[in-house]
Write an enzyme that holds these catalytic residues in place. Structure first.
Site, PDB file in Angstrom:
ATOM      1  N   LYS A 201       0.863  -1.171   0.000  1.00 49.24           N
ATOM      2  CA  LYS A 201       0.000   0.000   0.000  1.00 49.24           C
ATOM      3  C   LYS A 201       0.901   1.223   0.000  1.00 49.24           C
ATOM      4  O   LYS A 201       1.900   1.273   0.720  1.00 49.24           O
ATOM      5  CB  LYS A 201      -0.889  -0.005   1.248  1.00 49.24           C
ATOM      6  CG  LYS A 201      -1.728   1.249   1.396  1.00 49.24           C
ATOM      7  CD  LYS A 201      -3.091   0.979   2.006  1.00 49.24           C
ATOM      8  CE  LYS A 201      -4.025   2.167   1.779  1.00 49.24           C
ATOM      9  NZ  LYS A 201      -4.470   2.257   0.351  1.00 49.24           N
ATOM     10  N   ASN A 289      18.419  -1.943   8.374  1.00 49.84           N
ATOM     11  CA  ASN A 289      19.834  -1.758   8.042  1.00 49.84           C
ATOM     12  C   ASN A 289      20.676  -2.485   9.074  1.00 49.84           C
ATOM     13  O   ASN A 289      20.450  -2.338  10.271  1.00 49.84           O
ATOM     14  CB  ASN A 289      20.209  -0.285   8.056  1.00 49.84           C
ATOM     15  CG  ASN A 289      19.414   0.498   7.038  1.00 49.84           C
ATOM     16  OD1 ASN A 289      19.180   0.026   5.933  1.00 49.84           O
ATOM     17  ND2 ASN A 289      18.956   1.666   7.415  1.00 49.84           N
ATOM     18  N   ARG A 291      23.880  -2.138   9.884  1.00 41.00           N
ATOM     19  CA  ARG A 291      25.162  -1.430  10.050  1.00 41.00           C
ATOM     20  C   ARG A 291      24.983  -0.259  11.005  1.00 41.00           C
ATOM     21  O   ARG A 291      23.865   0.084  11.374  1.00 41.00           O
ATOM     22  CB  ARG A 291      25.594  -0.870   8.690  1.00 41.00           C
ATOM     23  CG  ARG A 291      24.564   0.135   8.157  1.00 41.00           C
ATOM     24  CD  ARG A 291      25.050   0.924   6.965  1.00 41.00           C
ATOM     25  NE  ARG A 291      24.126   2.012   6.675  1.00 41.00           N
ATOM     26  CZ  ARG A 291      23.006   1.905   5.968  1.00 41.00           C
ATOM     27  NH1 ARG A 291      22.656   0.730   5.488  1.00 41.00           N
ATOM     28  NH2 ARG A 291      22.234   2.944   5.776  1.00 41.00           N
ATOM     29  N   ARG A 337      23.855  17.297   8.048  1.00 41.59           N
ATOM     30  CA  ARG A 337      24.902  16.743   7.179  1.00 41.59           C
ATOM     31  C   ARG A 337      25.443  17.869   6.310  1.00 41.59           C
ATOM     32  O   ARG A 337      24.730  18.390   5.450  1.00 41.59           O
ATOM     33  CB  ARG A 337      24.344  15.647   6.280  1.00 41.59           C
ATOM     34  CG  ARG A 337      23.899  14.427   7.037  1.00 41.59           C
ATOM     35  CD  ARG A 337      23.726  13.262   6.081  1.00 41.59           C
ATOM     36  NE  ARG A 337      23.049  12.161   6.731  1.00 41.59           N
ATOM     37  CZ  ARG A 337      22.889  10.972   6.172  1.00 41.59           C
ATOM     38  NH1 ARG A 337      23.352  10.742   4.956  1.00 41.59           N
ATOM     39  NH2 ARG A 337      22.264  10.003   6.820  1.00 41.59           N
TER      40      ARG A 337
HETATM   41  C1  MV4 Z   1       7.314   3.661   0.791  1.00 38.98           C
HETATM   42  C2  MV4 Z   1       6.703   4.925   0.651  1.00 38.98           C
HETATM   43  C3  MV4 Z   1       5.330   4.982   0.717  1.00 38.98           C
HETATM   44  N1  MV4 Z   1       4.611   3.846   0.900  1.00 38.98           N
HETATM   45  N2  MV4 Z   1       6.561   2.568   0.984  1.00 38.98           N
HETATM   46  C4  MV4 Z   1      11.747   5.079  -0.147  1.00 38.98           C
HETATM   47  C5  MV4 Z   1      13.034   4.513   0.314  1.00 38.98           C
HETATM   48  C6  MV4 Z   1      12.744   3.149   0.784  1.00 38.98           C
HETATM   49  N3  MV4 Z   1      13.536   2.880   1.950  1.00 38.98           N
HETATM   50  C7  MV4 Z   1      11.296   3.119   1.066  1.00 38.98           C
HETATM   51  N4  MV4 Z   1      10.745   4.325   0.506  1.00 38.98           N
HETATM   52  C8  MV4 Z   1       9.436   4.593   0.561  1.00 38.98           C
HETATM   53  N5  MV4 Z   1       8.638   3.518   0.757  1.00 38.98           N
HETATM   54  C9  MV4 Z   1       5.243   2.669   1.020  1.00 38.98           C
HETATM   55  N6  MV4 Z   1       4.513   1.562   1.185  1.00 38.98           N
HETATM   56  C10 MV4 Z   1       7.512   6.055   0.477  1.00 38.98           C
HETATM   57  C11 MV4 Z   1       8.896   5.884   0.429  1.00 38.98           C
HETATM   58  C12 MV4 Z   1       9.671   7.102   0.292  1.00 38.98           C
HETATM   59  C13 MV4 Z   1      10.509   7.530   1.321  1.00 38.98           C
HETATM   60  C14 MV4 Z   1      10.693   6.803   2.492  1.00 38.98           C
HETATM   61  C15 MV4 Z   1      11.527   7.232   3.493  1.00 38.98           C
HETATM   62  C16 MV4 Z   1      12.213   8.429   3.333  1.00 38.98           C
HETATM   63  C17 MV4 Z   1      12.050   9.171   2.215  1.00 38.98           C
HETATM   64  C18 MV4 Z   1      11.203   8.741   1.185  1.00 38.98           C
HETATM   65  C19 MV4 Z   1      11.036   9.509   0.036  1.00 38.98           C
HETATM   66  C20 MV4 Z   1      10.217   9.079  -0.946  1.00 38.98           C
HETATM   67  C21 MV4 Z   1       9.535   7.871  -0.841  1.00 38.98           C
END
Ligand code: MV4
Length: 450
Positions: A201, A289, A291, A337
């Site tokens: 989702k 993660n 690490r 950062r």
């Molecule tokens: C998502 C999401 C919305 N819904 N999963 C981006 C990196 C990866 N680690 C997972 N990510 C995302 N997963 C669902 N189901 C939106 C993101 C996402 C995001 C997540 C964390 C930090 C920044 C982000 C930027 C864009 C999209």
């Protein structure tokens, strides 16, 4: 305890690890590429070994060269830092086979968490709340459509071998799904050699909140609270803080306990970060993660613990220095950062630092490997250093951050410091009112205004 640790990294994190080793009375070996002859971690280490030419794949990612450096120096353990070989299960296996301790989790745990489908399955089995989605890889488009209708659009197609934002496609409606699946599969196959994808989702306006965990590998584990890493641009974190402005003590205790119990059951060893999206009061696991992370100092600031000391302790089989009831959270911390980048376009700006002055005073920490006259090479990431401030409250922390930003001077290269000067005075940031999209929206609005 180890006699000699080889630090398989560069820059500020190599220095960070070196400092912990020195405090523990452990000899250090720096490795470096020919581009890093003049780096501070090389100067401060007891010994150094040149492991190859500037490109990382020929030096910091070159396993045979690093093994040779272990052999030459007689190191009995390797700390991988973050990035490079830190989540490379094969590297952990090879060190094991040579009776050199990898300061990190077991290769098996690295492998499980590197496969995002397997990681999610494992998290769910251990009682961690996950994002609603397909139970595993989706191979059949009709099956994918049934699952997507079941969880409701919009849905996200994610690559199992991806992570950190690579290989994701949104399907806003049923009409978008088959193209999203095909694109995600072919991109994942090309980028990772694994075209397995899964469905989730799509959460529209979440925060990114991650829980720091630590296990002793023998069934004991603790959590060290959370960090809010919502402020990011193109999946690069910019500002991280602990605690999250969105959580209260009870929410922290509940999600922390779930994570610590899960890590105890897994018999996880070392530092780990369990990443969640947080929306409407609910946590949804996305990835783990295996690490130490760039932003670990904000956790150190509010807990008073040295996370690298703990990593070394558990790798040496000495267990954690604390139990959960010893862990007390104090005040608030923010990390900025500081990158050698244009503060508007984020284009890298390597070159010589002509003048450098570090800020100081109560509650101010700078983790950086740079010095006046140092030349930032163009071959690696653009992190110059991290400014970490701590205060009794978030407001005190912001006051201290504003003051430290006034003091710091980095001349000769462009830096992201002007961005932080703006953010610290921004009303949304002052209220802690931001989600994962806030910074990109803010930058788009600023670009329009200019
Ligand atoms: C998502 C999401 C919305 N819904 N999963 C981006 C990196 C990866 N680690 C997972 N990510 C995302 N997963 C669902 N189901 C939106 C993101 C996402 C995001 C997540 C964390 C930090 C920044 C982000 C930027 C864009 C999209």
């Amino acid at each position: 305890m180890f006699n000699k640790v080889l630090i398989a990294n560069r820059g500020e994190i190599a220095l960070r690890v070196l400092r912990a080793c020195k405090e523990l009375g452990i000899a250090t070996v720096a490795v470096h590429s020919t581009a890093d002859n003049a780096a501070m971690h090389v100067r401060l280490a007891d010994e150094s070994v040149c492991i190859g030419p500037p490109p990382a794949r020929d030096s910091y990612l070159n396993i045979p060269s690093i093994l040779a450096a272990c052999e030459i120096s007689g190191a009995d353990a390797v700390h991988p830092g973050y990035g490079f070989l830190s989540e490379n299960a094969r590297f952990a296996d090879i060190l094991d086979a040579h009776n050199i301790t990898f300061i990190g989790p077991t290769a098996d745990h690295i492998r499980i968490m590197g496969d995002k489908i397997e990681a999610k399955r494992t998290a769910q089995r251990l009682g961690i709340p996950v994002v609603p989605g397909s139970p595993g890889a989706v191979t059949d488009d009709d099956e994918a459509m049934r699952i997507a209708r079941d969880i409701g659009f919009p849905v996200l197609v994610k690559a199992s071998a991806g992570g950190g934002g690579r290989g994701m496609k949104v399907a806003h409606t049923a009409a978008d799904l088959s193209l999203a699946l095909a694109t995600a599969r072919s991109e994942a196959g090309a980028a990772f050699g694994d075209d397995a994808v899964y469905l989730e989702k799509y959460l529209g306006k979440p925060r990114h909140i991650e829980v720091q965990v630590f296990g002793d590998g023998m069934g004991k584990a603790v959590h060290l609270g959370e960090r809010d890493c919502s402020l990011q641009r193109r999946h690069q974190k910019v500002w991280e803080e602990a605690r999250s402005p969105a959580l209260d003590d009870e929410q922290r205790r509940r999600i922390g306990e779930i994570c610590a119990n899960a890590m105890a059951e897994l018999r996880y060893r070392g530092a780990g970060t369990i990443e969640f999206l947080y929306e409407n009061g609910e946590f949804y696991f996305i990835e783990m993660n295996t690490r130490l992370q760039v932003e670990h100092p904000v956790t150190e600031a509010i807990t008073g613990l040295d996370l690298v000391h703990e990593q070394i302790r558990v790798a040496a089989g000495l267990g954690l220095s604390v139990t959960q009831s010893d862990v007390q959270f104090s005040g608030h911390a923010i990390e900025c950062r500081i990158n050698a980048e244009d503060p508007r376009t984020f284009a890298p700006s390597p070159g010589q630092i002509s003048y450098y002055h570090a800020p100081g005073g109560l509650g101010v920490r700078v983790d950086s490997g740079v010095y006046q006259g140092y030349t930032i090479p163009p071959f690696y990431d653009s992190l110059i250093g991290k400014l970490i401030v701590h205060g009794r409250s978030r407001n005190e922390c912001l006051m201290r951050l504003r003051r430290a930003l006034d003091e710091i001077i980095v001349d000769g290269v462009k830096t992201t410091l002007p961005l932080f000067q703006d953010l610290v005075d921004n009303p949304d940031m002052q209220r802690g009112d931001y989600d994962i999209h806030w910074l990109e929206q803010y930058l788009a609005a600023a670009a329009k205004a200019a």
